[in-house]
Enzyme design. Structure first.
Site, PDB file in Angstrom:
ATOM      1  CG  ASP A 626      -1.945   0.998   1.044  1.00  7.44           C
ATOM      2  OD1 ASP A 626      -2.257   1.651   0.067  1.00  7.44           O
ATOM      3  OD2 ASP A 626      -3.027   0.873   1.827  1.00  7.44           O
ATOM      4  CD  GLU A 664       5.692   4.273 -12.002  1.00  2.00           C
ATOM      5  OE1 GLU A 664       4.919   3.819 -11.190  1.00  2.00           O
ATOM      6  OE2 GLU A 664       5.209   4.851 -12.955  1.00  2.00           O
ATOM      7  CG  ASP A 696      -5.349  -1.436  -0.529  1.00  2.00           C
ATOM      8  OD1 ASP A 696      -5.950  -1.037  -1.301  1.00  2.00           O
ATOM      9  OD2 ASP A 696      -5.942  -1.791   0.302  1.00  2.00           O
ATOM     10  CG  HIS A 830      -4.080   1.625   5.622  1.00  2.00           C
ATOM     11  ND1 HIS A 830      -4.096   2.900   4.973  1.00  2.00           N
ATOM     12  CD2 HIS A 830      -4.639   2.101   6.713  1.00  2.00           C
ATOM     13  CE1 HIS A 830      -4.701   3.845   5.439  1.00  2.00           C
ATOM     14  NE2 HIS A 830      -4.856   3.389   6.560  1.00  2.00           N
TER      15      HIS A 830
END
Length: 855
Positions: A626, A664, A696, A830
């Site tokens: 994430d 990136e 994600d 996350h």
């Protein structure tokens, strides 16, 4: 948190704007643009800026007919938010014929989709329009073309270069003659370039353009990508808030038909203007600190100007400008005050207010310099969204949720009513009829499957949970965890005022830890002064590398204190830490529950394992990725990678990398994946034979980048372990921010589907290997499914096994004794990215890589 950080962290996108009046040192300002003409392609589907004359090569290309090219690709300026050009399924042999699973019990569902109905053999005819002499102005091109309604018909759509008609003209090339107001004769050549079937990408985008036209006929206002109805606004006067109800819509080609996906959306507006907000801010902080605090609060926020229903992002404040300043309008100068009076009949009452600056992204006409920034009047700008203070206010959020959190029955009713309104509106129906289109009257019916509930293994025992509540906090009481390191060397920091709370916490921890199998010795108790510097000094003096755990009882939830603790203990002196706000410990009736959760968190942070589910695949590594965008550290992106280290998915390797803007995310995570593979080798004495990556944090329109770039980077990381190492690899893109909703009919009532519901037909995309899972249960409102798109797969796993494994992983997040919305490694990634982006702003110490220190 600053206004800029708030806006970024919530991911609020700016709406499409017309250029507002502005003044720029570098360029001429631009007045507000007039509304588009009837035939123009408007909204997201329009071509921005008038195209210049076409070269012979360009004409040849267009004439060849780009059947597979979207309207938006011609300008090269627009993003395809639905990733419709990405076809990944064709490369996977095992799902070419079928991508549906089989296990579980069938369930009948309704989805928030309406089929698009068109007359038989419906075709859209695409024409290229050429002008001699060439015409620069797109509006003039439209006006000259539409002088020929008899030849073209009333149903037409024109974006300045391409014309779309629902019928074929008599000849392939039609020559028309028009005349400008100045008497200049213009020859218009209309050439047929393509006959587009209903499923072609251009047709799909065209349907969306027509549908946006329908929404405008229904008097709905576009804000961002969605449409809202100010006529049905709800006012919450006690909080100075207004809610505009609206819809998020998209027409796409799904498995068996073209359908309209539609969901209810709400826009929260504040009744106060930016000028009101600035006035109250000045009273609170005084004149001296006002400019600094005002900029901190406002920059980054989204405002709405009700005179044109456009949203703008505040990028700066022009302290040296006021409404009496002038800008160029045509050949003459006009003040902002007079401009708003003449253009919108609005009186500006405060002539001394400063102006807000918004850097409008809209490009000017071809060959012209881009327009200057929009200068906005605070008095006419309304704040949108909620402040952090509002979000923390239980009363405000409760009052808001009464309007915005719709039950499945309410949501279904609102959607049916919307389509009924289209069918009842004569103008909307006439627009659809002339194109030969219509909508199904009923929401889509489809079948799903409910996966069986998982057995939870904890210590030497196992148990089942209630599949409807999808949690097991009660069931796990009194049971030992799988493993928990003894807590021998730890410390509790507290202020003098919070001494009692710290003692209560310690006593309760000792009481709850024994049944969980956690052995806790008495900690060192350290009192610190309630100041950030004092706390940091106490940490530096008392915490050493041998310390297992640091617990800090905080008097309040001030971010700066929390940040300094985490920075020191995650970077400078790597020790797992647990912060607790004293208010959480001040309620005796909840202390046992709180202490149990804290004890489990502390066990995780030291490398403990709480529970597991059966994972039948051997030598499997699960990876979650994430990202988070950190605005305070120079707009850097934080990429987080979390990878499993054992068979039971209870130990994890975590790595975070900070990227510079424009880089990136996989550039840095490539090294992290190699490090995870080395750690797996150390843990298991072998490398994994199968790797499944759950990615994600992929935004709308970014799927192409994942497929074409990130998959190759992941494969490069694997190759770095040795050329003869070739594990089976699957890459799954996980999306939470989707508009799909599913409803079940149970005992005659419309309800949320039960946790474990899988949908892998009808509303999936034919070119993808994708499925939806409703994994969590919600107590209020409608449940949101999660969309999984397998973009690369050499594992050969059956779709049923991929779905079952994904659902199993939603049980493995140790911060919640229940099923969560995404696989555990995604949620861990996350949490890690958020901690680094919000609090640390630096890469954590490598000594913490094998611990869930960020829970």
């Amino acid at each position: 948190m600053t206004g800029r950080a708030r806006a970024r962290s919530r991911g609020r996108a700016r709406g499409q704007e017309t250029a507002a009046p502005g003044a720029s040192q570098a360029r001429d300002p631009v007045p507000a643009a007039p509304p588009p003409t009837e035939g123009e392609l408007v909204g997201r589907g329009r071509q921005k800026g008038a195209p210049g004359p076409f070269s012979a090569e360009a004409v040849l290309q267009i004439s060849a007919g780009f059947q597979q090219v979207k309207l938006g690709e011609r300008g090269g300026r627009r993003r395809d938010f639905h990733d419709s050009g990405v076809n990944t399924r064709q490369a996977m042999e095992h799902v070419k014929d079928s991508k549906t699973g089989s296990s579980g019990s069938p369930i009948h569902l309704t989805a928030n989709y309406f089929r698009i109905l068109s007359r038989p053999q419906w075709v859209l005819y695409q024409y290229h329009v050429d002008y001699k002499p060439p015409m620069e102005s797109r509006r003039l091109r439209s006006a000259l073309l539409f002088q020929h309604e008899e030849a073209l018909g009333s149903a037409r759509s024109f974006d300045g270069a391409l014309l779309f008609l629902p019928h074929r003209l008599h000849s392939k090339e039609t020559v028309l003659h028009s005349e400008t107001r100045n008497g200049e004769k213009v020859q218009i050549t209309v050439t047929l370039t393509n006959e587009l079937p209903p499923t072609s990408p251009v047709c799909i985008q065209f349907y969306n353009i027509i549908f946006r036209r329908i929404l405008r006929i229904l008097n709905m206002q576009q804000i961002g990508r969605n449409y809202y109805n100010p006529d049905y606004a709800f006012n919450i006067p006690q909080h100075k808030l207004t809610i505009w109800p609206g819809y998020t819509t998209a027409i796409l080609h799904y498995e068996h038909s073209i359908m309209l996906s539609i969901d209810v959306s709400h826009r929260v507006l504040r009744s106060e203007t930016v000028l009101d907000f600035m006035g109250s801010l000045r009273q609170q902080c005084g004149n001296q600190r006002f400019p600094e605090i005002c900029a901190k609060e406002l920059i980054g926020l989204i405002v709405l100007t009700k005179y044109n229903n456009k949203t703008y992002r505040i990028d700066d404040i022009a302290w040296d400008h006021s409404p009496n300043n002038t800008f160029k309008r045509g050949d003459s100068d006009i003040s902002f005050k007079n401009y708003y009076k003449s253009q919108y009949n609005l009186e500006i009452t405060d002539g001394n207010q400063v102006l807000l600056v918004s850097h409008v992204k809209r490009l000017g006409p071809a060959g012209a310099p881009p327009p200057g920034p929009a200068m906005l009047i605070p008095e006419l700008c309304y704040l949108t969204g909620l402040t952090d203070k509002m979000r923390a206010d239980f009363t405000i959020m409760k009052d808001l949720s009464g309007h915005t959190k719709l039950t499945p029955a309410q949501r279904e009713e609102r959607l049916n009513k919307f389509v009924m309104n289209i069918q009842k509106n004569t103008d909307a129906q006439a627009e659809l009829d002339k194109w030969g289109l219509n909508f199904d009257k009923m929401l889509l019916n489809l079948n799903g499957r409910v996966l069986p509930a998982e057995k939870i293994f904890q210590g030497s025992r196992s148990y089942m949970y209630d599949p409807w509540t999808a949690e097991w906090a009660k069931e796990m009481r009194g049971m030992s965890l799988i493993s928990a390191p003894p807590l021998d060397n730890w410390i509790i920091f507290h202020t003098r005022r919070n001494g009692n709370e710290a003692q209560s916490l310690l006593q309760t921890l000792q009481r709850v830890s024994s049944p969980l199998g956690i052995h806790i010795k008495r900690p060192v108790m350290v009192q610190y002064e309630d100041q950030q510097e004092s706390l940091l000094r106490a940490l530096q003096q008392n915490v050493g590398p041998q310390m297992q755990m640091v617990v800090v009882v905080l008097p309040n939830n001030r971010k700066d204190k929390y940040d300094s603790i985490k920075k020191y203990l995650c970077v400078d002196c790597p020790v797992s830490s647990q912060c607790v706000v004293s208010r959480t410990l001040s309620r005796p009736h909840t202390l046992m529950t709180v202490a149990t959760k804290i004890a489990m968190q502390m066990a995780c942070k030291m490398g403990g394992e709480l529970w597991t589910v059966e994972i039948p695949l051997k030598h499997l590594m699960i990876v979650g990725i994430d990202c988070y965008h950190d605005t305070t550290a120079g707009k850097r992106s934080i990429g987080a990678l979390v990878a499993s280290l054992n068979q039971s998915m209870s130990r994890w390797f975590s790595k975070c990398v900070l990227q510079h803007k424009g880089q990136e995310i996989m550039d840095g995570l490539k090294m992290a994946l190699s490090a995870a593979l080395r750690d797996y080798l150390k843990f298991n004495n072998c490398l994994p034979s199968r790797i499944i990556v759950y990615r994600d944090g992929v935004g709308d329109g970014q799927l192409h980048s994942v497929v074409n770039y990130e998959v190759m980077q992941i494969m490069d990381s694997i190759k770095s372990m040795g050329h003869d190492y070739m594990p089976k690899l699957s890459v799954v893109v996980v999306k939470k921010r989707i508009s799909s909703r599913f409803f079940a009919r149970i005992e005659g009532n419309t309800t949320n589907p039960p946790p474990g519901t899988v949908i892998d037909s009808d509303v999936t995309r034919p070119e993808w290997y994708d499925f939806y899972i409703v994994s969590q249960a919600v107590r209020v409102g409608s449940v949101s499914p999660t969309h999984y798109n397998v973009v690369y797969d050499t594992s050969g796993l059956k779709p049923d096994h991929m779905q079952r494994l994904t659902y199993k992983l939603c049980h493995m997040y140790y911060n919640w004794q229940g099923i969560i919305r995404v696989p555990a490694p995604c949620q861990y990634a996350h949490k890690l990215a958020f901690l680094v982006g919000q609090n640390i702003h630096r890469e954590p110490n490598v000594l913490l890589d094998d611990l869930l220190f960020y829970l």
